[in-house]
Structure formats: C-alpha cells, structure tokens
Design a protein around this motif. Structure first.
Motif, PDB file in Angstrom:
ATOM      1  N   ASN A   1     -33.357 -30.705 -24.574  1.00 15.48           N
ATOM      2  CA  ASN A   1     -34.153 -31.428 -25.565  1.00 15.48           C
ATOM      3  C   ASN A   1     -35.397 -32.039 -24.932  1.00 15.48           C
ATOM      4  O   ASN A   1     -36.466 -32.082 -25.544  1.00 15.48           O
ATOM      5  CB  ASN A   1     -33.325 -32.526 -26.237  1.00 15.48           C
ATOM      6  CG  ASN A   1     -32.292 -31.943 -27.179  1.00 15.48           C
ATOM      7  OD1 ASN A   1     -32.425 -30.824 -27.655  1.00 15.48           O
ATOM      8  ND2 ASN A   1     -31.250 -32.716 -27.437  1.00 15.48           N
ATOM      9  N   THR A   2     -35.270 -32.506 -23.716  1.00 10.79           N
ATOM     10  CA  THR A   2     -36.405 -33.089 -23.003  1.00 10.79           C
ATOM     11  C   THR A   2     -37.472 -32.028 -22.744  1.00 10.79           C
ATOM     12  O   THR A   2     -38.661 -32.283 -22.935  1.00 10.79           O
ATOM     13  CB  THR A   2     -35.955 -33.701 -21.662  1.00 10.79           C
ATOM     14  OG1 THR A   2     -34.953 -34.685 -21.929  1.00 10.79           O
ATOM     15  CG2 THR A   2     -37.116 -34.331 -20.927  1.00 10.79           C
ATOM     16  N   LEU A   3     -37.070 -30.841 -22.348  1.00 11.71           N
ATOM     17  CA  LEU A   3     -38.024 -29.760 -22.101  1.00 11.71           C
ATOM     18  C   LEU A   3     -38.732 -29.337 -23.380  1.00 11.71           C
ATOM     19  O   LEU A   3     -39.940 -29.085 -23.370  1.00 11.71           O
ATOM     20  CB  LEU A   3     -37.323 -28.565 -21.461  1.00 11.71           C
ATOM     21  CG  LEU A   3     -36.777 -28.777 -20.058  1.00 11.71           C
ATOM     22  CD1 LEU A   3     -36.013 -27.539 -19.597  1.00 11.71           C
ATOM     23  CD2 LEU A   3     -37.896 -29.113 -19.086  1.00 11.71           C
ATOM     24  N   VAL A   4     -38.000 -29.261 -24.473  1.00  9.17           N
ATOM     25  CA  VAL A   4     -38.605 -28.910 -25.762  1.00  9.17           C
ATOM     26  C   VAL A   4     -39.612 -29.980 -26.160  1.00  9.17           C
ATOM     27  O   VAL A   4     -40.732 -29.667 -26.573  1.00  9.17           O
ATOM     28  CB  VAL A   4     -37.520 -28.744 -26.853  1.00  9.17           C
ATOM     29  CG1 VAL A   4     -38.140 -28.636 -28.234  1.00  9.17           C
ATOM     30  CG2 VAL A   4     -36.658 -27.529 -26.559  1.00  9.17           C
ATOM     31  N   TRP A   5     -39.235 -31.237 -26.026  1.00  4.27           N
ATOM     32  CA  TRP A   5     -40.135 -32.339 -26.373  1.00  4.27           C
ATOM     33  C   TRP A   5     -41.398 -32.306 -25.510  1.00  4.27           C
ATOM     34  O   TRP A   5     -42.506 -32.484 -26.016  1.00  4.27           O
ATOM     35  CB  TRP A   5     -39.419 -33.683 -26.200  1.00  4.27           C
ATOM     36  CG  TRP A   5     -40.282 -34.832 -26.578  1.00  4.27           C
ATOM     37  CD1 TRP A   5     -40.428 -35.364 -27.810  1.00  4.27           C
ATOM     38  CD2 TRP A   5     -41.145 -35.589 -25.719  1.00  4.27           C
ATOM     39  NE1 TRP A   5     -41.325 -36.402 -27.779  1.00  4.27           N
ATOM     40  CE2 TRP A   5     -41.786 -36.561 -26.503  1.00  4.27           C
ATOM     41  CE3 TRP A   5     -41.438 -35.530 -24.360  1.00  4.27           C
ATOM     42  CZ2 TRP A   5     -42.690 -37.462 -25.969  1.00  4.27           C
ATOM     43  CZ3 TRP A   5     -42.344 -36.430 -23.833  1.00  4.27           C
ATOM     44  CH2 TRP A   5     -42.958 -37.381 -24.640  1.00  4.27           C
ATOM     45  N   MET A   6     -41.226 -32.066 -24.212  1.00  2.52           N
ATOM     46  CA  MET A   6     -42.381 -32.025 -23.309  1.00  2.52           C
ATOM     47  C   MET A   6     -43.316 -30.862 -23.664  1.00  2.52           C
ATOM     48  O   MET A   6     -44.533 -31.011 -23.635  1.00  2.52           O
ATOM     49  CB  MET A   6     -41.912 -31.911 -21.857  1.00  2.52           C
ATOM     50  CG  MET A   6     -41.309 -33.202 -21.329  1.00  2.52           C
ATOM     51  SD  MET A   6     -40.575 -33.058 -19.682  1.00  2.52           S
ATOM     52  CE  MET A   6     -41.953 -32.499 -18.715  1.00  2.52           C
ATOM     53  N   SER A   7     -42.758 -29.738 -24.034  1.00  2.00           N
ATOM     54  CA  SER A   7     -43.568 -28.590 -24.421  1.00  2.00           C
ATOM     55  C   SER A   7     -44.370 -28.889 -25.683  1.00  2.00           C
ATOM     56  O   SER A   7     -45.557 -28.576 -25.773  1.00  2.00           O
ATOM     57  CB  SER A   7     -42.662 -27.378 -24.648  1.00  2.00           C
ATOM     58  OG  SER A   7     -43.412 -26.290 -25.108  1.00  2.00           O
TER      59      SER A   7
ATOM     60  N   VAL B   1     -51.260 -32.460 -27.147  1.00  2.00           N
ATOM     61  CA  VAL B   1     -52.368 -33.006 -26.355  1.00  2.00           C
ATOM     62  C   VAL B   1     -53.471 -31.969 -26.209  1.00  2.00           C
ATOM     63  O   VAL B   1     -54.657 -32.275 -26.358  1.00  2.00           O
ATOM     64  CB  VAL B   1     -51.875 -33.508 -24.979  1.00  2.00           C
ATOM     65  CG1 VAL B   1     -53.031 -33.827 -24.064  1.00  2.00           C
ATOM     66  CG2 VAL B   1     -50.980 -34.717 -25.150  1.00  2.00           C
ATOM     67  N   LYS B   2     -53.107 -30.731 -25.934  1.00  2.00           N
ATOM     68  CA  LYS B   2     -54.110 -29.678 -25.814  1.00  2.00           C
ATOM     69  C   LYS B   2     -54.895 -29.537 -27.116  1.00  2.00           C
ATOM     70  O   LYS B   2     -56.116 -29.400 -27.105  1.00  2.00           O
ATOM     71  CB  LYS B   2     -53.457 -28.342 -25.451  1.00  2.00           C
ATOM     72  CG  LYS B   2     -53.088 -28.221 -24.010  1.00  2.00           C
ATOM     73  CD  LYS B   2     -52.576 -26.832 -23.728  1.00  2.00           C
ATOM     74  CE  LYS B   2     -52.679 -26.563 -22.252  1.00  2.00           C
ATOM     75  NZ  LYS B   2     -52.583 -25.155 -21.950  1.00  2.00           N
ATOM     76  N   THR B   3     -54.187 -29.549 -28.236  1.00  2.00           N
ATOM     77  CA  THR B   3     -54.847 -29.427 -29.533  1.00  2.00           C
ATOM     78  C   THR B   3     -55.790 -30.597 -29.776  1.00  2.00           C
ATOM     79  O   THR B   3     -56.912 -30.407 -30.267  1.00  2.00           O
ATOM     80  CB  THR B   3     -53.791 -29.352 -30.659  1.00  2.00           C
ATOM     81  OG1 THR B   3     -52.952 -28.221 -30.428  1.00  2.00           O
ATOM     82  CG2 THR B   3     -54.447 -29.209 -32.013  1.00  2.00           C
ATOM     83  N   MET B   4     -55.382 -31.792 -29.424  1.00  2.00           N
ATOM     84  CA  MET B   4     -56.215 -32.984 -29.621  1.00  2.00           C
ATOM     85  C   MET B   4     -57.521 -32.892 -28.842  1.00  2.00           C
ATOM     86  O   MET B   4     -58.553 -33.367 -29.297  1.00  2.00           O
ATOM     87  CB  MET B   4     -55.445 -34.241 -29.201  1.00  2.00           C
ATOM     88  CG  MET B   4     -54.341 -34.612 -30.156  1.00  2.00           C
ATOM     89  SD  MET B   4     -53.274 -35.938 -29.543  1.00  2.00           S
ATOM     90  CE  MET B   4     -54.432 -37.193 -29.091  1.00  2.00           C
ATOM     91  N   PHE B   5     -57.482 -32.290 -27.670  1.00  2.00           N
ATOM     92  CA  PHE B   5     -58.667 -32.199 -26.832  1.00  2.00           C
ATOM     93  C   PHE B   5     -59.398 -30.864 -26.980  1.00  2.00           C
ATOM     94  O   PHE B   5     -60.328 -30.572 -26.235  1.00  2.00           O
ATOM     95  CB  PHE B   5     -58.300 -32.439 -25.363  1.00  2.00           C
ATOM     96  CG  PHE B   5     -57.991 -33.874 -25.083  1.00  2.00           C
ATOM     97  CD1 PHE B   5     -59.016 -34.795 -24.905  1.00  2.00           C
ATOM     98  CD2 PHE B   5     -56.685 -34.322 -25.030  1.00  2.00           C
ATOM     99  CE1 PHE B   5     -58.736 -36.124 -24.669  1.00  2.00           C
ATOM    100  CE2 PHE B   5     -56.396 -35.653 -24.789  1.00  2.00           C
ATOM    101  CZ  PHE B   5     -57.425 -36.556 -24.614  1.00  2.00           C
ATOM    102  N   GLY B   6     -58.986 -30.044 -27.943  1.00  2.00           N
ATOM    103  CA  GLY B   6     -59.664 -28.787 -28.199  1.00  2.00           C
ATOM    104  C   GLY B   6     -59.431 -27.715 -27.162  1.00  2.00           C
ATOM    105  O   GLY B   6     -60.226 -26.788 -27.038  1.00  2.00           O
TER     106      GLY B   6
END
Length: 64
Positions: free
Chosen positions: A3-9, A15-20
C-alpha cells in the motif's frame, strides 16, 4: 508495504502533473491499453517528444 508503494507512486504522479512534467509510467499504461500492437517510445524518446510538443508548439515561450 505494498500500500505504501502504491501511495508513493500516485503521489509521484500527482506532483509531476502539478509541475507540468510528463509521466512516462502513465504513458506506458495508456499505450498498453490503447495501442497494444505498437511499440512504445523508450523513456528518452518520450521526454524529448514531450519537450518538443511543449516548446515547439508556439504555446509556451518560457518555463515560468
């Protein structure tokens, strides 16, 4: 742990989407689902294509 790995992904993708920034993993998911008969771009080709799309389209003239 899984679950932690899924959440981190998911957090990384957000974050990538937020910064374009383009998300190669999302591209691969889309490609597998919609174009299974075609070879996907490798990661370097993907990023170069996204940069070209962003800066050569005439829409973006600067980074900020």
């Amino acid at each position: 742990m899984n679950n932690t790995l899924v959440w981190m992904s998911k957090a990384r993708s957000t974050v990538k989407t937020m910064f374009g920034m383009p998300d190669y993993e999302k591209y691969l998911e889309h490609h597998r689902a919609n174009h299974p008969d075609q070879e996907p771009m490798n990661e370097k080709e993907f990023y170069l294509q996204r940069l070209k799309d962003r800066y050569e389209s005439g829409g973006a003239t600067r980074c900020c």
